[in-house]
Scaffold this motif. Structure first.
Motif, PDB file in Angstrom:
ATOM      1  N   ARG A  39      43.004 103.873  82.302  1.00  0.00           N
ATOM      2  CA  ARG A  39      42.389 104.834  83.210  1.00  0.00           C
ATOM      3  C   ARG A  39      43.316 106.017  83.507  1.00  0.00           C
ATOM      4  O   ARG A  39      42.843 107.110  83.830  1.00  0.00           O
TER       5      ARG A  39
ATOM      6  N   PRO B 144      36.645 108.482  87.894  1.00  0.00           N
ATOM      7  CA  PRO B 144      38.017 108.048  88.187  1.00  0.00           C
ATOM      8  C   PRO B 144      38.175 107.471  89.590  1.00  0.00           C
ATOM      9  O   PRO B 144      39.129 106.716  89.841  1.00  0.00           O
TER      10      PRO B 144
ATOM     11  N   HIS C  34      35.594  97.813  83.587  1.00  0.00           N
ATOM     12  CA  HIS C  34      36.645  98.541  82.883  1.00  0.00           C
ATOM     13  C   HIS C  34      37.388  97.616  81.925  1.00  0.00           C
ATOM     14  O   HIS C  34      38.094  98.097  81.027  1.00  0.00           O
TER      15      HIS C  34
END
Length: 356
Positions: A339, A93, A197
């Motif tokens: 996310r 993260p 991502h």
């Protein structure tokens, strides 16, 4: 055991034909001063070809593999290690959000066309938009295949159609030093996809289809969808072992699932909708997540206008320019929500009854 069909393999090249092909890379008269050296190098290459030395540098796989004593290509192991690090960073993260922005056009002003592609201009608009949203951007310009020295995306050999476990993640078909199939860009491209991502593909339409550099990359990404991360389980490319593994039950791991995506497909008279749908279906199949309807764009630039004025047509189409930027904005928002765990995915917890 399922029958393994044979009978298509080509005959070994004659020494004469091998010589002709080898020397095609050295036609420049400047090489004539080194003909004796080239002759010695050719003899080594001929020996490697005859013996089939695909991966001349190997080491034992070691712990964590089905057969720790099996000799794996050092180059494959290096690529595998980079993918594992990229996947770990993607999962962290704390890693800044990263978008892989792909230019699918085959042309640029450093090769025969002598002019940049409209696709590249769109990529730059998207790059600027993404950076304004504080996302890291990795631009993958596939036109480098047409304008860079000794850079290749070799074609997929279709190992998956023999059995899914025969298709290794990452691909182990290349480099093949015995056949001179080297400088394969996909080792780097796998890492860049893994680290991202989100992915945005921008491409023109060539004859109702994706341009060949983009299609080469797409085909070579088949190993990301169900590919086998352990080549020792098939002892390299042993069809019988791969078939037995698949028939025993294969889970078809989706190695790039969970990334968001956007698309821009453009053309001048035909083919944009079919191409965009095909790309969307492919990305959906691999487990990527679309960033919404505004992230999937197909438009004509200068519809039936001359090719010579197509850049001017794009200059005048300010609405399309805004739409391209909206693709980037939609993907950026999707990445943030993905996310944070807030992106709506109604089918996220459903398992496929027929995975493949």
């Amino acid at each position: 055991m399922t029958e393994i069909r044979k009978g298509q393999a080509p005959a070994t090249l004659s020494r004469t034909v091998f010589h002709e092909r080898f020397m095609q890379s050295f036609m420049d008269p400047a090489f004539r001063a080194e003909d004796a050296t080239l002759s010695r190098v050719e003899a080594i290459a001929w020996d490697a070809y005859q013996e089939g030395r695909k991966a001349p540098l190997t080491r034992k796989a070691g712990p964590g593999y089905a057969d720790p004593d099996y000799a794996l290509s050092v180059e494959w192991l290096q690529t595998r290690d980079r993918l594992e690090k990229a996947q770990a960073a993607w999962s962290d993260p704390a890693t800044p959000p990263r978008v892989l922005l792909i230019c699918g056009s085959a042309r640029n002003d450093g090769t025969c066309p002598g002019e940049i592609s409209k696709t590249f201009r769109m990529v730059k608009w998207a790059e600027e938009t993404l950076k304004e949203a504080r996302l890291e951007v990795d631009v993958l310009d596939l036109s480098l295949l047409t304008s860079s020295y000794h850079l290749n995306i070799h074609p997929c050999k279709g190992c998956v159609s023999t059995a899914m476990p025969l298709c290794h993640w990452p691909c182990s078909c290349y480099p093949n030093h015995a056949l001179g199939q080297t400088s394969d860009w996909m080792a780097e491209i796998y890492e860049r996809w893994t680290a991202a991502h989100a992915v945005i593909i921008m491409t023109p339409v060539y004859w109702y289809q994706s341009p060949s550099p983009l299609k080469l990359m797409i085909d070579r990404l088949v190993c990301a969808d169900g590919g086998n991360p352990d080549p020792t389980s098939t002892h390299g490319k042993k069809p019988a072992e791969a078939k037995a593994l698949e028939l025993a039950g294969w889970d078809y791991p989706k190695h790039l699932a969970g990334r968001a995506y956007g698309l821009v497909v453009h053309g001048d008279v035909a083919g944009i909708e079919g191409s965009r749908r095909g790309l969307s279906d492919w990305l959906d199949w691999m487990g990527l997540i679309d960033a919404g309807s505004k992230a999937r764009l197909d438009r004509y630039v200068g519809y039936y206008a001359p090719y010579a004025t197509s850049h001017a047509s794009l200059d005048a189409d300010t609405a399309m320019q805004a739409e391209v930027k909206n693709v980037a904005r939609a993907v950026g928002q999707a990445v943030a929500e993905l996310r944070a765990g807030t992106l709506s995915q109604p089918d996220r917890d459903l398992s496929a009854p027929r995975p493949k």
